[in-house]
Design a protein around this motif. Sequence first.
Motif, PDB file in Angstrom:
ATOM      1  N   TYR A 262       8.702  58.026 -25.289  1.00 28.06           N
ATOM      2  CA  TYR A 262       7.647  58.222 -23.989  1.00 28.06           C
ATOM      3  C   TYR A 262       8.051  57.442 -23.656  1.00 28.06           C
ATOM      4  CZ  TYR A 262       4.978  62.257 -26.618  1.00 28.06           C
ATOM      5  OH  TYR A 262       5.072  62.369 -27.581  1.00 28.06           O
TER       6      TYR A 262
ATOM      7  N   LEU B 181       6.743  56.991 -31.276  1.00 25.29           N
ATOM      8  CA  LEU B 181       6.300  57.988 -29.896  1.00 25.29           C
ATOM      9  C   LEU B 181       6.348  57.260 -28.893  1.00 25.29           C
ATOM     10  CD1 LEU B 181       3.990  60.942 -31.532  1.00 25.29           C
ATOM     11  CD2 LEU B 181       5.812  60.886 -29.679  1.00 25.29           C
TER      12      LEU B 181
ATOM     13  N   ARG C 171      11.292  58.139 -21.414  1.00 21.65           N
ATOM     14  CA  ARG C 171      11.237  58.800 -21.054  1.00 21.65           C
ATOM     15  C   ARG C 171      10.645  58.896 -19.698  1.00 21.65           C
ATOM     16  NH1 ARG C 171       9.735  64.071 -24.817  1.00 21.65           N
ATOM     17  NH2 ARG C 171      11.244  64.485 -25.962  1.00 21.65           N
TER      18      ARG C 171
ATOM     19  N   TRP D 133      16.404  64.361 -28.719  1.00 23.88           N
ATOM     20  CA  TRP D 133      14.943  63.511 -28.287  1.00 23.88           C
ATOM     21  C   TRP D 133      14.002  64.171 -29.183  1.00 23.88           C
ATOM     22  CZ3 TRP D 133      15.793  58.108 -27.910  1.00 23.88           C
ATOM     23  CH2 TRP D 133      16.806  58.199 -27.423  1.00 23.88           C
TER      24      TRP D 133
ATOM     25  N   GLU E 211      10.346  63.642 -31.655  1.00 25.58           N
ATOM     26  CA  GLU E 211       8.786  64.098 -31.494  1.00 25.58           C
ATOM     27  C   GLU E 211       8.144  64.915 -31.922  1.00 25.58           C
ATOM     28  OE1 GLU E 211       6.728  64.993 -27.310  1.00 25.58           O
ATOM     29  OE2 GLU E 211       8.842  65.290 -27.676  1.00 25.58           O
TER      30      GLU E 211
ATOM     31  N   LYS F 109       1.493  58.293 -21.438  1.00 27.83           N
ATOM     32  CA  LYS F 109       1.572  59.234 -22.579  1.00 27.83           C
ATOM     33  C   LYS F 109       2.116  57.897 -23.689  1.00 27.83           C
ATOM     34  CE  LYS F 109       2.644  64.465 -22.947  1.00 27.83           C
ATOM     35  NZ  LYS F 109       3.763  65.180 -23.773  1.00 27.83           N
ATOM     36  N   ALA F 110       2.608  57.755 -23.485  1.00 30.20           N
ATOM     37  CA  ALA F 110       2.853  55.899 -24.184  1.00 30.20           C
ATOM     38  C   ALA F 110       1.998  55.413 -24.241  1.00 30.20           C
ATOM     39  CB  ALA F 110       4.048  55.225 -23.295  1.00 30.20           C
TER      40      ALA F 110
ATOM     41  N   ASP G  19       7.454  58.954 -19.281  1.00 28.87           N
ATOM     42  CA  ASP G  19       6.076  59.258 -19.362  1.00 28.87           C
ATOM     43  C   ASP G  19       4.892  58.265 -20.278  1.00 28.87           C
ATOM     44  OD1 ASP G  19       4.184  60.772 -19.342  1.00 28.87           O
ATOM     45  OD2 ASP G  19       5.030  62.785 -21.145  1.00 28.87           O
TER      46      ASP G  19
END
Length: 203
Positions: free
Chosen positions: A149, A145, A152, A121, A125, A157-158, A154
């Motif tokens: 994210y 991206l 993950r 991963w 990135e 950020k996504a 996240d």
Amino acid sequence: WLLGEGNTIPEALEEILGVNFQAFEENYWDYVKQKDFQVIPGLGTEGFEFKDMTGEDDREKLLKKIESIEGQRLALLGDLLFAENRYAASIIEYKKALLAAPNEAVITIRMAKAWEYLGDWEKPEKLYLQIVDIHPGFTSAYDNLAELYITRKDLPKARQMLETSNSLNPFNPRTHELLALIYSQDGLKEKVQTELHSLQLLK
């Protein structure tokens, strides 16, 4: 509003601009040629085409935009290996392709995807962020991206990546699908409906 009335995107543009879409495209490219912009290899954007104007596979179209013939050949070999699930081997060919065609986002993004399939991963990135830095208009990097994210968990950020992508190219159904997913997780019902409506118009 014209799209909501059932017009295609070229029809809507014709209504707004007062000229047919072909004339609009010709005038635009004449304008670009007059500007005499400096062309730097690999520093282009992926661009976008309206859905009713495409007939050839999108991946093949992007491949043909690579200026280096050797880069095209090696990237195609990488694609064939990727299709056979030989991801490590495809990465070798993509690396060779990048030596022949430095900074090519089309090749870099495919290599990043191969690393993802290998379960790495961090490298994808870094590669996607590299594309965003060099090719800020290449929206697929933002979308990929965002998916990274999301995996993950996240979501902030996504969401940032997807909203940037959508601001650059609002005609990508994939971006609207992912935005609707993010907004639903955030409990933003009105934004979810907006994205679903946009998605419906693009189908």
